[in-house]
Motif scaffolding. Structure first.
Motif, PDB file in Angstrom:
ATOM      1  N   GLY A   1       0.780  -1.228   0.000  1.00  0.00           N
ATOM      2  CA  GLY A   1       0.000   0.000   0.000  1.00  0.00           C
ATOM      3  C   GLY A   1       0.811   1.277   0.000  1.00  0.00           C
ATOM      4  N   ILE A   2       1.912   1.295   0.766  1.00  0.00           N
ATOM      5  CA  ILE A   2       2.677   2.533   0.911  1.00  0.00           C
ATOM      6  C   ILE A   2       3.896   2.545  -0.008  1.00  0.00           C
ATOM      7  CG2 ILE A   2       3.926   3.993   2.530  1.00  0.00           C
ATOM      8  CD1 ILE A   2       2.162   2.926   4.757  1.00  0.00           C
ATOM      9  N   ASP A   3       4.597   1.416  -0.064  1.00  0.00           N
ATOM     10  CA  ASP A   3       5.796   1.368  -0.906  1.00  0.00           C
ATOM     11  C   ASP A   3       5.441   1.273  -2.388  1.00  0.00           C
ATOM     12  OD1 ASP A   3       8.537   1.263  -1.441  1.00  0.00           O
ATOM     13  OD2 ASP A   3       8.564  -0.912  -1.408  1.00  0.00           O
ATOM     14  N   GLN A   4       4.456   0.439  -2.723  1.00  0.00           N
ATOM     15  CA  GLN A   4       4.109   0.221  -4.126  1.00  0.00           C
ATOM     16  C   GLN A   4       2.817   0.933  -4.561  1.00  0.00           C
ATOM     17  OE1 GLN A   4       6.030  -1.333  -6.316  1.00  0.00           O
ATOM     18  NE2 GLN A   4       7.560  -1.915  -4.781  1.00  0.00           N
ATOM     19  N   PHE A   5       2.137   1.603  -3.651  1.00  0.00           N
ATOM     20  CA  PHE A   5       0.905   2.338  -3.962  1.00  0.00           C
ATOM     21  C   PHE A   5      -0.126   1.458  -4.693  1.00  0.00           C
ATOM     22  CE2 PHE A   5       4.125   5.683  -3.658  1.00  0.00           C
ATOM     23  CZ  PHE A   5       3.524   6.515  -2.720  1.00  0.00           C
ATOM     24  N   PHE A   6      -0.252   0.222  -4.225  1.00  0.00           N
ATOM     25  CA  PHE A   6      -1.228  -0.739  -4.781  1.00  0.00           C
ATOM     26  C   PHE A   6      -1.050  -0.949  -6.282  1.00  0.00           C
ATOM     27  CE2 PHE A   6      -3.290   0.945  -0.956  1.00  0.00           C
ATOM     28  CZ  PHE A   6      -3.540  -0.240  -0.278  1.00  0.00           C
ATOM     29  N   ASP A   7       0.184  -0.835  -6.729  1.00  0.00           N
ATOM     30  CA  ASP A   7       0.491  -1.158  -8.128  1.00  0.00           C
ATOM     31  C   ASP A   7       0.667  -2.677  -8.213  1.00  0.00           C
ATOM     32  OD1 ASP A   7       1.518  -1.559 -10.670  1.00  0.00           O
ATOM     33  OD2 ASP A   7       2.892   0.153 -10.587  1.00  0.00           O
ATOM     34  N   TRP A   8      -0.443  -3.389  -8.478  1.00  0.00           N
ATOM     35  CA  TRP A   8      -0.430  -4.847  -8.410  1.00  0.00           C
ATOM     36  C   TRP A   8       0.485  -5.465  -9.457  1.00  0.00           C
ATOM     37  CZ3 TRP A   8      -2.046  -6.535  -4.035  1.00  0.00           C
ATOM     38  CH2 TRP A   8      -3.031  -5.822  -3.338  1.00  0.00           C
ATOM     39  N   ALA A   9       0.614  -4.813 -10.594  1.00  0.00           N
ATOM     40  CA  ALA A   9       1.527  -5.320 -11.622  1.00  0.00           C
ATOM     41  C   ALA A   9       2.969  -5.287 -11.114  1.00  0.00           C
ATOM     42  CB  ALA A   9       1.389  -4.503 -12.902  1.00  0.00           C
ATOM     43  N   ALA A  10       3.337  -4.194 -10.462  1.00  0.00           N
ATOM     44  CA  ALA A  10       4.693  -4.073  -9.912  1.00  0.00           C
ATOM     45  C   ALA A  10       4.907  -5.076  -8.774  1.00  0.00           C
ATOM     46  CB  ALA A  10       4.929  -2.649  -9.420  1.00  0.00           C
ATOM     47  N   VAL A  11       3.875  -5.250  -7.941  1.00  0.00           N
ATOM     48  CA  VAL A  11       3.973  -6.213  -6.838  1.00  0.00           C
ATOM     49  C   VAL A  11       4.183  -7.619  -7.390  1.00  0.00           C
ATOM     50  CG1 VAL A  11       2.697  -7.314  -4.957  1.00  0.00           C
ATOM     51  CG2 VAL A  11       2.624  -4.821  -5.226  1.00  0.00           C
ATOM     52  N   TRP A  12       3.383  -8.007  -8.384  1.00  0.00           N
ATOM     53  CA  TRP A  12       3.502  -9.341  -8.964  1.00  0.00           C
ATOM     54  C   TRP A  12       4.879  -9.522  -9.616  1.00  0.00           C
ATOM     55  CZ3 TRP A  12       1.858 -13.974  -8.509  1.00  0.00           C
ATOM     56  CH2 TRP A  12       2.055 -14.906  -9.528  1.00  0.00           C
ATOM     57  N   LYS A  13       5.361  -8.474 -10.273  1.00  0.00           N
ATOM     58  CA  LYS A  13       6.684  -8.542 -10.894  1.00  0.00           C
ATOM     59  C   LYS A  13       7.760  -8.778  -9.840  1.00  0.00           C
ATOM     60  CE  LYS A  13       9.773  -5.909 -13.959  1.00  0.00           C
ATOM     61  NZ  LYS A  13       9.960  -4.626 -14.690  1.00  0.00           N
ATOM     62  N   ASP A  14       7.631  -8.089  -8.697  1.00  0.00           N
ATOM     63  CA  ASP A  14       8.590  -8.278  -7.609  1.00  0.00           C
ATOM     64  C   ASP A  14       8.538  -9.710  -7.075  1.00  0.00           C
ATOM     65  OD1 ASP A  14       9.991  -5.970  -7.433  1.00  0.00           O
ATOM     66  OD2 ASP A  14       8.936  -5.156  -5.706  1.00  0.00           O
ATOM     67  N   ILE A  15       7.317 -10.227  -6.893  1.00  0.00           N
ATOM     68  CA  ILE A  15       7.166 -11.587  -6.363  1.00  0.00           C
ATOM     69  C   ILE A  15       7.836 -12.599  -7.277  1.00  0.00           C
ATOM     70  CG2 ILE A  15       5.482 -13.405  -5.843  1.00  0.00           C
ATOM     71  CD1 ILE A  15       3.565 -11.190  -4.927  1.00  0.00           C
ATOM     72  N   VAL A  16       7.657 -12.422  -8.583  1.00  0.00           N
ATOM     73  CA  VAL A  16       8.197 -13.373  -9.559  1.00  0.00           C
ATOM     74  C   VAL A  16       9.703 -13.225  -9.718  1.00  0.00           C
ATOM     75  CG1 VAL A  16       8.164 -14.038 -11.995  1.00  0.00           C
ATOM     76  CG2 VAL A  16       6.010 -13.562 -10.814  1.00  0.00           C
ATOM     77  N   LYS A  17      10.204 -11.982  -9.728  1.00  0.00           N
ATOM     78  CA  LYS A  17      11.608 -11.729 -10.068  1.00  0.00           C
ATOM     79  C   LYS A  17      12.542 -11.743  -8.862  1.00  0.00           C
ATOM     80  CE  LYS A  17      12.918  -9.041 -13.246  1.00  0.00           C
ATOM     81  NZ  LYS A  17      13.253  -7.869 -14.100  1.00  0.00           N
ATOM     82  N   ARG A  18      12.012 -11.473  -7.677  1.00  0.00           N
ATOM     83  CA  ARG A  18      12.884 -11.377  -6.501  1.00  0.00           C
ATOM     84  C   ARG A  18      12.630 -12.585  -5.597  1.00  0.00           C
ATOM     85  NH1 ARG A  18      14.793  -5.959  -6.128  1.00  0.00           N
ATOM     86  NH2 ARG A  18      13.644  -4.552  -7.500  1.00  0.00           N
ATOM     87  N   PRO A  19      13.563 -13.526  -5.545  1.00  0.00           N
ATOM     88  CA  PRO A  19      13.334 -14.756  -4.769  1.00  0.00           C
ATOM     89  C   PRO A  19      13.008 -14.512  -3.302  1.00  0.00           C
ATOM     90  CG  PRO A  19      15.218 -15.028  -6.222  1.00  0.00           C
ATOM     91  CD  PRO A  19      14.832 -13.578  -6.285  1.00  0.00           C
ATOM     92  N   TYR A  20      13.626 -13.504  -2.692  1.00  0.00           N
ATOM     93  CA  TYR A  20      13.363 -13.279  -1.271  1.00  0.00           C
ATOM     94  C   TYR A  20      11.914 -12.847  -1.040  1.00  0.00           C
ATOM     95  CZ  TYR A  20      13.738  -8.140  -1.672  1.00  0.00           C
ATOM     96  OH  TYR A  20      13.541  -6.811  -1.990  1.00  0.00           O
TER      97      TYR A  20
END
Length: 218
Positions: free
Chosen positions: A104-123
């Motif tokens: 909500g605060i770091d990504q401003f509910f940008d779900w595309a960016a969140v999903w990209k982070d989940i897929v690309k960043r193993p941690y």
């Protein structure tokens, strides 16, 4: 535990004020972090620090929840079990706060960016896995869910808390990059808690086996 301390500890932990006191103490990290955020005490990157602090407290409460049974085994103070569910739910609460701050605060509910982070960043992938496990455990933590699932299935499901603990430690280790001591300390605590449980389980099985041998001998 010394003979005089055990009854005193049991009495204190069984008090009607014990649970409200633990509840208030468990909220203190959130209150302190909000205070720091409002007074500029989170440093030059307050959002990133807020995400980090909520994640660390989620991991700490998760390990504390896992420590309840080993502490009960070591000390013999059965009243400690009263707090296991509450502490576990606070682990989920801080994990939810961790994810909500990031989304909500770091990504401003940008779900595309969140999903990209989940897929690309193993941690982040590992961390989200731990969060999903904690979510399932929190959703089935009520007495009603215990009855619906049945005791055996409920216990099997809730053993996955160890998976969440290992994933949480791994998430932190991968996040900090390099061989830093802090995540290794958390791994060490988790390992020690597991060893106490394994030793207890092995001792119980050995006692059952000895009892069986004695019955056959008779």
């Amino acid at each position: 535990m010394a003979a005089g301390l055990k009854p005193a500890a049991t009495k204190a932990l069984s008090s009607r004020w014990a649970k409200p006191a633990v509840f208030a103490a468990a909220l203190a990290p959130m209150v302190w972090t909000i205070w720091l955020a409002g007074t500029g005490g989170l440093g030059p990157e307050p959002i990133a620090e807020g995400v980090r602090q909520s994640g660390l407290w989620a991991l700490r409460f998760l390990l504390l929840a896992l420590a309840v049974t080993p502490l009960r085994i070591v000390t013999g103070v059965s009243a400690l079990a009263r707090f296991r569910r509450m502490i576990g739910l606070f682990a989920f609460f801080y994990a939810l706060l961790h994810v909500a701050t990031y989304v909500g605060i770091d990504q401003f509910f940008d779900w595309a960016a969140v999903w990209k982070d989940i897929v690309k960043r193993p941690y982040i992938t590992v961390g989200m896995g731990a969060f999903l496990v904690l979510s399932a455990l929190a959703a089935t933590s009520t007495n009603g869910m215990v009855r619906r699932l049945g005791g055996r299935r409920w216990r099997t499901l809730h053993r996955s808390v160890f998976i969440a603990g290992a994933a949480g430690c791994l998430h932190y280790f991968m996040l900090v990059k390099g061989w830093q001591p802090s995540p290794l300390v958390y791994f060490g605590i988790l390992s020690a808690l597991l060893l106490v449980r394994v030793a207890k389980s092995a001792g119980s099985r050995a006692a059952v086996a000895r009892a069986g041998i004695m019955r056959h001998a008779d």
